[in-house]
Design a protein around this motif. Sequence first.
Motif, mmCIF file in Angstrom:
data_model
loop_
_atom_site.group_PDB
_atom_site.id
_atom_site.type_symbol
_atom_site.label_atom_id
_atom_site.label_comp_id
_atom_site.label_asym_id
_atom_site.label_seq_id
_atom_site.Cartn_x
_atom_site.Cartn_y
_atom_site.Cartn_z
ATOM 1 N N HIS A 429 0.826 -1.199 0.000
ATOM 2 C CA HIS A 429 0.000 0.000 0.000
ATOM 3 C C HIS A 429 0.873 1.268 0.000
ATOM 4 O O HIS A 429 0.751 2.133 -0.857
ATOM 5 C CB HIS A 429 -0.937 -0.024 1.217
ATOM 6 N N GLU A 430 1.810 1.290 0.945
ATOM 7 C CA GLU A 430 2.656 2.484 1.041
ATOM 8 C C GLU A 430 3.573 2.609 -0.173
ATOM 9 O O GLU A 430 3.825 3.706 -0.664
ATOM 10 C CB GLU A 430 3.490 2.462 2.325
ATOM 11 N N HIS A 433 1.714 4.332 -2.913
ATOM 12 C CA HIS A 433 1.725 5.790 -2.756
ATOM 13 C C HIS A 433 3.065 6.360 -3.190
ATOM 14 O O HIS A 433 3.150 7.307 -3.966
ATOM 15 C CB HIS A 433 1.566 6.182 -1.278
ATOM 16 N N ASP A 505 -7.155 8.272 2.655
ATOM 17 C CA ASP A 505 -6.685 8.589 1.309
ATOM 18 C C ASP A 505 -7.839 9.119 0.481
ATOM 19 O O ASP A 505 -7.712 10.099 -0.249
ATOM 20 C CB ASP A 505 -6.146 7.331 0.614
HETATM 21 ZN ZN ZN Z 1 -2.845 5.145 2.052
#
Ligand code: ZN
Length: 610
Positions: A429-430, A433, A505
């Motif tokens: 997930h990170e 980003h 987010d």
């Molecule tokens: Zn996030």
Amino acid sequence: MPGGWTGLVLTALVVFLISDLLLSFFGPGGATTISYTEFNNQLNKGNITKIYSKGDAIEGTLKNAEPKPDGGKGTYTEFDTQRPVFAGDNLWTTLQQQGVEVTASPVVQQRSFLANLLISLAPMLLLILVWVLLARRMAGGLGGGALGRKAPPKPVTAEAGRRTTFADVAGIDEVEAELSEVVDFLKNPQQYRRLGAKMPRGVLLSGPPGTGKTLLARAVAGEADVPFFSASASEFIEMIVGVGASRVRELFAEARKVAPAIVFIDEIDTIGRQRGSGGGMGGHDEREQTLNQILTEMDGFSGSEGVIVIAATNRADVLDPALLRPGRFDRRITVSPPDRDGRAAILRIHSRHVPLAGDADLGQLAKVTPGMTGAELANLVNEAALLAVKRRQDAVNERDLSDALEKVQLGAVRPLVMPQAERERTAYHESGHALLGMLQPGADPVRKITIVPRGRALGVTLSTPETDRYSYTEPYLRGRIIGALGGMAAEQVVYGVITTGAESDLEQVTNIARGMAGRWGMSERVGRLTAVPSDPQGAYGLSAAPTTLDAVDEEARRIVAECYDEAVRLLTEQRARLDALAAALLEAETLDEEAAYRAAGVPRKTLDQA
Ligand code: ZN
Ligand code: ADP
Ligand code: MG
């Protein structure tokens, strides 16, 4: 008369003590209590001179002192005792035989006149007292809360220690310059009066929270060396009905007495919102009354009295236009977050009393903290000092500063043991980003990625701009949306499902997209107009046709959908980089800028390319 309950209780206590004292004065003295048997013994010995009786209670005096009964110390002559009802003795005969002088009084004894008076009047007196206190409070225009004490606004004059001055404020020089005129007026009002110049009656400071508005108001008072009366607008509302207006009246009355002076009203938007617009639950009249009172007071100034009202707000855009009319808060000053030099100056001010180690570089810290306000910077220095104390150092060094920055920007570390599968998912997930952030042209560089849970988040990716940004281009905003969707997109690409971890987010994404479509004219379909007010509370106050609002919604959806597709496309295309970055993150838990770019194999863009 001291007000409040303490006063009342004290008075009651005094009344009680006095009556008790008087009663005991007229009442019995300090006789020794003896048994009836002992009394009989003494009587038979002929050792009793006189007695005094009331019903079956007997007091009397001995001829010769006797040792106290029950092993008590000393002797006694005065005694009292109680004759049992069943005593069939011929007490009267014996007393006569022994030649004892006998006096008696009726069983129901008359108290002295004074004691009676006191006893009968005491409750009345108390009642009257309470009544007077209440009446006074009412008459005083409900000066305090219902039960609270009456608190006249106190000037914050030369508080213990030094007062705030412009030396305590940094990074907002242009604002200081505007305010120094006010300071000058407060210092020598005659000068202005002589030339017939009128000073603004009200100065409105507006700007984001923590930019130093309250601090500035205090500094103006400190510089001019005049009394400073401050009140927070929310105080007015919290009090019981009718109090707000009278508190305002008092505030101004006190200020006039000691003019030149400053009246400071903090957070004025709480009462100064446009009348008849959003947020009008309860306390609405109260708000209006208080606001009207402020306006009345300001109109009442002759302009040369030397009372200047400074108000602060985070939301100048929602204020009632009546407040901003000439003759009221006609001087408006915007306080913005400081620029780089300003941040360095603020950091220096707040580290005045913090010993810094040689490697601690405030200039560098100022560079990596764009957008931070004075309050945040002050907090940052304090966090660093706390860390240094914890680490038993005698100066704050570079590591303390950068760790404190991390804590402030990313939130405090949460001790949470995560299952391996969760960690992996978070890492992807990170990485999503971060990778998209790295790949977007013109996006803010990624400064840090971590999968150590912090605050509410399971992981954080931090990107901050290279320099201060004052406006944003459309591609930049799209890049931001793509980056923010990167976490979700990565989960989609890698696992084929998405989790709840993307809520914040999405909030961010929604805000940007709605802004683009409805506020900043970035959508052809909606057109170049603001359809969504910047104040969400007043969403229905703005006159946009429902079809326009629908269009804004659809356009925002379109923008987000396009960005999401782009995010998924890019991550699918760059899957190798995504895997590499996630693996590095799983391994190291936290990656800094350099390590992150290296792991992802993305060349770090230099400033001029960005
Ligand atoms: Zn996030
Ligand atoms: P605001 O009223 O705008 O929300 P404050 O005046 O309450 O902000 O600021 C809070 C604290 O932050 C101040 O007490 C001060 O320590 C620090 N601070 C904020 N801005 C500045 C500044 N420009 N210079 C120095 N310190 C500042
Ligand atoms: Mg404030």
